[in-house]
Design a protein around this motif. Structure first.
Motif, PDB file in Angstrom:
ATOM      1  N   LEU A 176      15.908  -1.903   6.994  1.00  0.00           N
ATOM      2  CA  LEU A 176      15.307  -1.881   5.580  1.00  0.00           C
ATOM      3  C   LEU A 176      13.926  -1.987   5.785  1.00  0.00           C
ATOM      4  O   LEU A 176      13.776  -1.590   4.924  1.00  0.00           O
ATOM      5  N   ALA A 177      13.753  -2.506   7.160  1.00  0.00           N
ATOM      6  CA  ALA A 177      12.684  -2.780   7.125  1.00  0.00           C
ATOM      7  C   ALA A 177      11.081  -2.150   7.801  1.00  0.00           C
ATOM      8  O   ALA A 177      10.581  -1.648   6.632  1.00  0.00           O
ATOM      9  N   GLY A 178      11.927  -0.970   8.031  1.00  0.00           N
ATOM     10  CA  GLY A 178      11.417   0.320   8.333  1.00  0.00           C
ATOM     11  C   GLY A 178      11.428   1.073   7.274  1.00  0.00           C
ATOM     12  O   GLY A 178      10.079   2.384   7.008  1.00  0.00           O
ATOM     13  N   ILE A 179      12.499   1.639   6.641  1.00  0.00           N
ATOM     14  CA  ILE A 179      12.839   2.393   5.580  1.00  0.00           C
ATOM     15  C   ILE A 179      11.250   2.029   3.907  1.00  0.00           C
ATOM     16  O   ILE A 179      10.721   2.766   4.140  1.00  0.00           O
ATOM     17  N   THR A 180      11.130   0.671   4.465  1.00  0.00           N
ATOM     18  CA  THR A 180      10.213  -0.072   3.254  1.00  0.00           C
ATOM     19  C   THR A 180       8.850   0.317   3.358  1.00  0.00           C
ATOM     20  O   THR A 180       7.899   0.964   3.105  1.00  0.00           O
ATOM     21  N   LEU A 181       8.824   0.394   4.778  1.00  0.00           N
ATOM     22  CA  LEU A 181       7.238   0.190   5.371  1.00  0.00           C
ATOM     23  C   LEU A 181       6.792   1.767   5.508  1.00  0.00           C
ATOM     24  O   LEU A 181       5.248   2.178   5.139  1.00  0.00           O
ATOM     25  N   LYS A 182       7.748   2.585   5.871  1.00  0.00           N
ATOM     26  CA  LYS A 182       7.617   4.569   5.168  1.00  0.00           C
ATOM     27  C   LYS A 182       7.185   4.604   4.024  1.00  0.00           C
ATOM     28  O   LYS A 182       6.066   5.902   4.362  1.00  0.00           O
ATOM     29  N   ILE A 183       7.916   3.928   3.568  1.00  0.00           N
ATOM     30  CA  ILE A 183       8.119   4.293   2.112  1.00  0.00           C
ATOM     31  C   ILE A 183       6.828   3.962   1.146  1.00  0.00           C
ATOM     32  O   ILE A 183       5.867   4.703   0.371  1.00  0.00           O
ATOM     33  N   ILE A 184       6.600   3.385   1.511  1.00  0.00           N
ATOM     34  CA  ILE A 184       4.699   2.664   1.127  1.00  0.00           C
ATOM     35  C   ILE A 184       3.498   3.060   1.883  1.00  0.00           C
ATOM     36  O   ILE A 184       2.333   3.538   1.631  1.00  0.00           O
ATOM     37  N   SER A 185       4.113   3.755   3.283  1.00  0.00           N
ATOM     38  CA  SER A 185       2.411   4.750   3.716  1.00  0.00           C
ATOM     39  C   SER A 185       2.635   5.565   3.359  1.00  0.00           C
ATOM     40  O   SER A 185       1.646   6.291   3.052  1.00  0.00           O
ATOM     41  N   HIS A 186       3.625   6.318   2.675  1.00  0.00           N
ATOM     42  CA  HIS A 186       3.363   6.955   1.781  1.00  0.00           C
ATOM     43  C   HIS A 186       3.248   7.426   0.580  1.00  0.00           C
ATOM     44  O   HIS A 186       2.900   8.492  -0.191  1.00  0.00           O
ATOM     45  N   ILE A 187       3.071   5.860  -0.294  1.00  0.00           N
ATOM     46  CA  ILE A 187       2.628   5.457  -1.200  1.00  0.00           C
ATOM     47  C   ILE A 187       0.839   5.621  -1.012  1.00  0.00           C
ATOM     48  O   ILE A 187       0.537   6.096  -2.045  1.00  0.00           O
ATOM     49  N   LYS A 188       1.035   5.426  -0.135  1.00  0.00           N
ATOM     50  CA  LYS A 188      -0.417   4.705   0.481  1.00  0.00           C
ATOM     51  C   LYS A 188      -1.158   5.750   0.267  1.00  0.00           C
ATOM     52  O   LYS A 188      -2.170   6.779   0.376  1.00  0.00           O
ATOM     53  N   LYS A 189      -0.518   7.296   0.897  1.00  0.00           N
ATOM     54  CA  LYS A 189      -1.493   8.486   1.319  1.00  0.00           C
ATOM     55  C   LYS A 189      -1.568   9.165  -0.039  1.00  0.00           C
ATOM     56  O   LYS A 189      -2.142  10.289  -0.429  1.00  0.00           O
ATOM     57  N   ALA A 225       2.971   4.042  10.084  1.00  0.00           N
ATOM     58  CA  ALA A 225       3.555   3.159   9.235  1.00  0.00           C
ATOM     59  C   ALA A 225       2.105   1.695   9.552  1.00  0.00           C
ATOM     60  O   ALA A 225       1.653   0.699   8.146  1.00  0.00           O
ATOM     61  N   PHE A 226       2.182   0.754  10.764  1.00  0.00           N
ATOM     62  CA  PHE A 226       1.516   0.398  10.849  1.00  0.00           C
ATOM     63  C   PHE A 226       0.290   0.600  11.088  1.00  0.00           C
ATOM     64  O   PHE A 226      -0.528  -0.634  11.227  1.00  0.00           O
ATOM     65  N   ILE A 227      -0.387   1.645  11.430  1.00  0.00           N
ATOM     66  CA  ILE A 227      -1.972   1.600  11.449  1.00  0.00           C
ATOM     67  C   ILE A 227      -2.169   3.232  11.515  1.00  0.00           C
ATOM     68  O   ILE A 227      -1.780   3.510  11.094  1.00  0.00           O
TER      69      ILE A 227
END
Length: 98
Positions: A85-98, A26-28
């Motif tokens: 919660l930050a990890g869950i949020t970042l993973k959700i954001i990475s799936h939305i971007k894909k 999610a970070f890169i």
């Protein structure tokens, strides 16, 4: 009893280790990241999660000893919750971007 504890610890580290390595994606972006960079980020995420795991156990012990009245115990537990919660949020954001 030792055998059971070894199995539980191995399962715990495998689940969370793999989870945090997957979370580092999610970070890169996929195009820019080399295997070496992903591996380094995975180790950093794993080290942070292990430090927070120790903090979680310390926080629980502090809270049990002080019957829930310690600021430091609540702080250590809150840091774990924020990280989760930050990890869950970042993973959700990475799936939305894909």
């Amino acid at each position: 009893m030792e055998f059971l504890f070894d199995i539980l610890v191995e399962a715990f580290f495998e689940i969370f280790g793999e989870g945090f390595i997957a979370l580092c994606s999610a970070f890169i972006p996929q195009k820019v990241a080399s295997k070496k960079r992903k591996k380094i980020i995975g180790y950093v995420c794993l080290a942070i999660s292990l430090i927070l795991l120790v903090g979680l156990f310390a926080g629980i012990i502090i809270l049990v000893e002080t019957k829930g009245q310690s600021f430091w115990g609540w702080l250590l537990i809150s840091l774990n919750i924020i990280y989760l919660l930050a990890g869950i949020t970042l993973k959700i954001i990475s799936h939305i971007k894909k």
